[in-house]
Design an enzyme around this catalytic site. Structure first.
Site, PDB file in Angstrom:
ATOM      1  N   ARG A   1       0.865  -1.183   0.000  1.00 58.71           N
ATOM      2  CA  ARG A   1       0.000   0.000   0.000  1.00 58.71           C
ATOM      3  C   ARG A   1       0.900   1.230   0.000  1.00 58.71           C
ATOM      4  O   ARG A   1       1.914   1.271   0.700  1.00 58.71           O
ATOM      5  CB  ARG A   1      -0.905   0.005   1.232  1.00 58.71           C
TER       6      ARG A   1
ATOM      7  N   SER B   1       0.539   3.989   1.385  1.00 56.34           N
ATOM      8  CA  SER B   1       0.672   4.586   2.719  1.00 56.34           C
ATOM      9  C   SER B   1       1.826   3.961   3.494  1.00 56.34           C
ATOM     10  O   SER B   1       2.496   4.636   4.281  1.00 56.34           O
ATOM     11  CB  SER B   1      -0.630   4.414   3.512  1.00 56.34           C
ATOM     12  N   MET B   2       2.079   2.663   3.277  1.00 54.79           N
ATOM     13  CA  MET B   2       3.207   1.999   3.942  1.00 54.79           C
ATOM     14  C   MET B   2       4.519   2.375   3.257  1.00 54.79           C
ATOM     15  O   MET B   2       5.528   2.618   3.912  1.00 54.79           O
ATOM     16  CB  MET B   2       3.018   0.478   3.936  1.00 54.79           C
TER      17      MET B   2
ATOM     18  N   ARG C   1       5.281   5.072   1.835  1.00 58.87           N
ATOM     19  CA  ARG C   1       5.660   6.441   2.197  1.00 58.87           C
ATOM     20  C   ARG C   1       6.312   6.509   3.576  1.00 58.87           C
ATOM     21  O   ARG C   1       6.891   7.523   3.946  1.00 58.87           O
ATOM     22  CB  ARG C   1       4.433   7.349   2.138  1.00 58.87           C
TER      23      ARG C   1
ATOM     24  N   GLU D   1       7.230 -10.374   3.186  1.00 64.61           N
ATOM     25  CA  GLU D   1       8.668 -10.192   3.410  1.00 64.61           C
ATOM     26  C   GLU D   1       8.869  -8.705   3.657  1.00 64.61           C
ATOM     27  O   GLU D   1       9.041  -7.925   2.729  1.00 64.61           O
ATOM     28  CB  GLU D   1       9.448 -10.644   2.183  1.00 64.61           C
TER      29      GLU D   1
END
Length: 194
Positions: free
Chosen positions: A105, A107-108, A110, A133
């Site tokens: 995603r 958001s992750m 970033r 992973e």
């Protein structure tokens, strides 16, 4: 090959052609993917006195890793340059005529956290929890919470169903029906057994 839309994903889920269990709510279904949530079990490499990992070594790679379970409401902290294995909370079944891809995603991303290193591909016929992973390539530690949406699963059609899907007796399906993070089983690869 075509990517499945939200409409088709919903139809396939209702028909049981695709299984994602549990699917907490319909908000997990995005326009062309399904958001997947982080499980509560993790594996990280121990600091050991060994110069390298040899895939042909008889010693099991699992011995180089330690497992932990994150209690409800708490976080797993992934530090910069750290690597961890985890799974999705959802158990997934992919039919013989579809493939799935694990995508992080944004958001992750970033935050500097990636959800797959190389194994973002889910074969037709796969059944189990998806292994993540996880790497932190950022400069700061990041808290990851079980149940948090961390990646998405994208489904694509194939030209025909697979003749020998993942899990077929003639396949070396090392991670079929996995329920928790599994260490590498690379030593079982046929080319390393020679």
């Amino acid at each position: 090959m075509a990517i499945l839309s939200d409409k088709t994903i919903k139809e396939y889920l209702e028909e049981g052609k695709i299984v994602i269990d549990p699917l907490k709510d319909e908000q997990q279904i995005q326009p062309s993917s399904v958001d997947m949530r982080l499980g509560d079990e993790f594996k990280v490499f121990k600091v050991i006195r060994k110069p390298y990992i040899d895939p042909k070594d008889e010693e099991d790679i699992a011995e180089y890793m330690e497992s932990s379970t994150v209690p409800e409401g708490e976080a797993f902290i992934i530090h910069p340059n750290e690597f961890a294995l985890a799974t999705t909370q959802e158990y997934v079944k992919v039919p013989d005529d579809l493939v799935a891809r694990v995508e992080g995603r944004s958001s992750m991303g970033r935050l500097g956290v990636t959800m797959h290193v190389t194994a973002g591909y889910v074969d037709p016929g796969f059944e189990g929890r998806i292994t993540l992973e996880i790497s932190n390539i950022g400069a700061m530690p990041v808290a990851l919470y079980p149940g948090q949406r961390v990646c998405q699963l994208v489904f694509e059609t194939m030209t025909t169903p697979a003749e020998l899907p993942y899990g077929h007796p003639k396949r070396n399906s090392k991670y079929m029906k996995q329920l928790k993070p599994e260490s590498s089983r690379v030593k079982l690869d046929y080319e390393l057994k020679k």
